[in-house]
Scaffold this motif. Structure first.
Motif, PDB file in Angstrom:
ATOM      1  N   VAL A  78     -47.991   3.958  46.444  1.00 16.24           N
ATOM      2  CA  VAL A  78     -47.568   3.667  45.072  1.00 16.24           C
ATOM      3  C   VAL A  78     -46.135   4.162  44.925  1.00 16.24           C
ATOM      4  CG1 VAL A  78     -47.910   4.262  42.632  1.00 16.24           C
ATOM      5  CG2 VAL A  78     -49.904   3.844  44.112  1.00 16.24           C
ATOM      6  N   ASP A  79     -45.252   3.252  44.552  1.00 17.53           N
ATOM      7  CA  ASP A  79     -43.837   3.611  44.406  1.00 17.53           C
ATOM      8  C   ASP A  79     -43.523   3.721  42.921  1.00 17.53           C
ATOM      9  OD1 ASP A  79     -41.121   3.851  44.383  1.00 17.53           O
ATOM     10  OD2 ASP A  79     -40.713   2.065  45.589  1.00 17.53           O
ATOM     11  N   GLY A  80     -43.276   4.950  42.471  1.00 20.26           N
ATOM     12  CA  GLY A  80     -42.987   5.159  41.052  1.00 20.26           C
ATOM     13  C   GLY A  80     -41.525   4.924  40.708  1.00 20.26           C
ATOM     14  N   GLY A  81     -40.732   4.577  41.711  1.00 19.01           N
ATOM     15  CA  GLY A  81     -39.325   4.284  41.455  1.00 19.01           C
ATOM     16  C   GLY A  81     -38.446   5.531  41.354  1.00 19.01           C
ATOM     17  N   THR A  82     -39.005   6.685  41.739  1.00 17.13           N
ATOM     18  CA  THR A  82     -38.221   7.931  41.744  1.00 17.13           C
ATOM     19  C   THR A  82     -38.358   8.585  43.117  1.00 17.13           C
ATOM     20  OG1 THR A  82     -40.030   9.398  41.061  1.00 17.13           O
ATOM     21  CG2 THR A  82     -38.809   8.290  39.295  1.00 17.13           C
ATOM     22  N   ASP A  83     -37.723   9.737  43.270  1.00 15.16           N
ATOM     23  CA  ASP A  83     -37.821  10.459  44.544  1.00 15.16           C
ATOM     24  C   ASP A  83     -39.035  11.393  44.577  1.00 15.16           C
ATOM     25  OD1 ASP A  83     -37.027  12.213  42.611  1.00 15.16           O
ATOM     26  OD2 ASP A  83     -35.441  13.155  43.787  1.00 15.16           O
ATOM     27  N   TYR A  84     -39.856  11.355  43.544  1.00 12.47           N
ATOM     28  CA  TYR A  84     -40.995  12.284  43.444  1.00 12.47           C
ATOM     29  C   TYR A  84     -42.261  11.595  43.938  1.00 12.47           C
ATOM     30  CZ  TYR A  84     -43.813  16.047  41.388  1.00 12.47           C
ATOM     31  OH  TYR A  84     -44.661  17.114  41.195  1.00 12.47           O
TER      32      TYR A  84
ATOM     33  N   ARG B  16     -35.537   3.363  32.224  1.00 12.61           N
ATOM     34  CA  ARG B  16     -35.616   4.813  32.431  1.00 12.61           C
ATOM     35  C   ARG B  16     -34.461   5.543  31.774  1.00 12.61           C
ATOM     36  NH1 ARG B  16     -37.441   3.434  37.483  1.00 12.61           N
ATOM     37  NH2 ARG B  16     -39.682   3.723  37.624  1.00 12.61           N
TER      38      ARG B  16
ATOM     39  N   THR C 170     -43.404  11.268  38.450  1.00 12.48           N
ATOM     40  CA  THR C 170     -43.431  10.187  39.448  1.00 12.48           C
ATOM     41  C   THR C 170     -42.769   8.923  38.918  1.00 12.48           C
ATOM     42  OG1 THR C 170     -45.488  11.045  40.394  1.00 12.48           O
ATOM     43  CG2 THR C 170     -44.969   8.739  40.876  1.00 12.48           C
ATOM     44  N   PHE C 171     -43.017   8.607  37.649  1.00 15.88           N
ATOM     45  CA  PHE C 171     -42.486   7.358  37.086  1.00 15.88           C
ATOM     46  C   PHE C 171     -41.186   7.554  36.308  1.00 15.88           C
ATOM     47  CE2 PHE C 171     -46.849   6.179  38.080  1.00 15.88           C
ATOM     48  CZ  PHE C 171     -46.627   4.965  38.708  1.00 15.88           C
TER      49      PHE C 171
ATOM     50  N   ARG D 268     -42.860  -0.361  39.971  1.00 16.23           N
ATOM     51  CA  ARG D 268     -42.191  -1.517  40.608  1.00 16.23           C
ATOM     52  C   ARG D 268     -43.195  -2.628  40.863  1.00 16.23           C
ATOM     53  NH1 ARG D 268     -37.064   0.061  42.207  1.00 16.23           N
ATOM     54  NH2 ARG D 268     -36.847   2.248  42.764  1.00 16.23           N
TER      55      ARG D 268
END
Lengths: 190, 190
Positions: free
Chosen positions: A165-171, B6, B45-46, B190
């Motif tokens: 799952v890619d949340g679009g951040t580096d976390y 964001r 995360t998001f 995404r």
């Protein structure tokens, strides 16, 4: 398409052994009460056929069975029938192999094993393709690791590793309860 | 588009007062430790800008601040920097109005208030439209109720009510932690 996917049957498996510790050793992690409840409720919401909790520890098995019984045959379920319905999906087993064999026997078809991971593997199964795999007619076993994730052996033996799952951040530290919710929504949600 | 969303800033709010009890009375529910952790990790995360916990109870405020401090300025954060980063998003406030005023002052723009609900309201905001609202440039306050959900007054005062998460079954009892995960994924994923 989704009804067809549900008919074949998606089974959620939460693995406590074999998983990796922070330092990379193979361990059996502890069962968390809220993993039992949250993942059962999410599984029921999206129409999963079963929710397997895998642990090799006997005391954890006894404890988890006691928790589940409180909500299925005991007082908890009388007070909260919705919770009873969700916890009714829970089965506690000793290994992923046992889960796969049980589903194969019950359905007469070998399930496809799809392991989830926070890491991106080459040739990972995309969510879009995952929805298609669900429609192939074979039951699907969707594996989630606790602690620092399932061991490499589990990954190697699986039919597919799902893309993270890619949340679009580096976390990249989603709780497993949140990962289950997002992944079931992406695979089975409208 | 998502980076733009964001930038304007989505803020998650978990409301413990005013919410409805099982019998429909207005109550202040108890803060749950795992709501603090799970929703902070999912928010981080998001890329949510903040995670507000609303309670009117002083002892719950003190307790929650203690939990958060353990993971931000205390020993927990030293041992687990990723958790420190997530819990750093948490602020405890006494009312939704206070949260909205604080965000308005900090950003210089009135935030849009979007309330989530397990019930389907006429003219509910679809997830698709929600993604567009996020790109309007105003901060967005995404409200989640605990217990049996926020009161009608909160719903009436909001700019929008978001459509419910439809799992495709007759079961409508997602944990709030799972609802936050799915909704942030649908709005910002995404």
């Amino acid at each position: 398409m989704l009804d067809k996917a549900r008919q074949a049957g998606l089974h959620v498996v939460l693995v406590h052994h074999p998983v990796r510790s922070k330092t990379g050793e193979t361990i059996c992690s502890a069962v968390t009460n809220l993993d039992v409840h949250d993942i059962a409720r999410t599984s029921r919401t999206f129409g999963a056929k079963g929710y397997y909790i895998v642990t090799t520890l006997e005391d954890q098995t006894v404890l988890t069975e006691k928790i589940v019984a409180h909500w299925t045959t005991g007082r908890g379920g009388q007070l909260n029938p919705a919770r009873k319905e969700a916890l009714g999906l829970v089965k506690i087993r000793q290994s992923l192999e046992e889960v796969v064999a049980e589903i194969a026997e019950a359905s007469g078809r070998s399930p496809k094993v799809v392991v989830t991971s926070a890491r991106r593997y080459p040739d990972a199964l995309t969510f879009e393709k995952g929805r298609k795999v669900l429609c192939d007619g074979d039951p699907l076993v969707l594996v989630f690791g606790t602690a620092w994730g399932v061991t490499d052996e589990v990954i190697e033996q699986a039919d597919h590793v799902l893309e993270p799952v890619d949340g679009g951040t580096d976390y990249n530290h989603l709780p497993v309860r949140a990962a289950v919710a997002i992944i079931l929504d992406r695979l089975l949600g409208r």
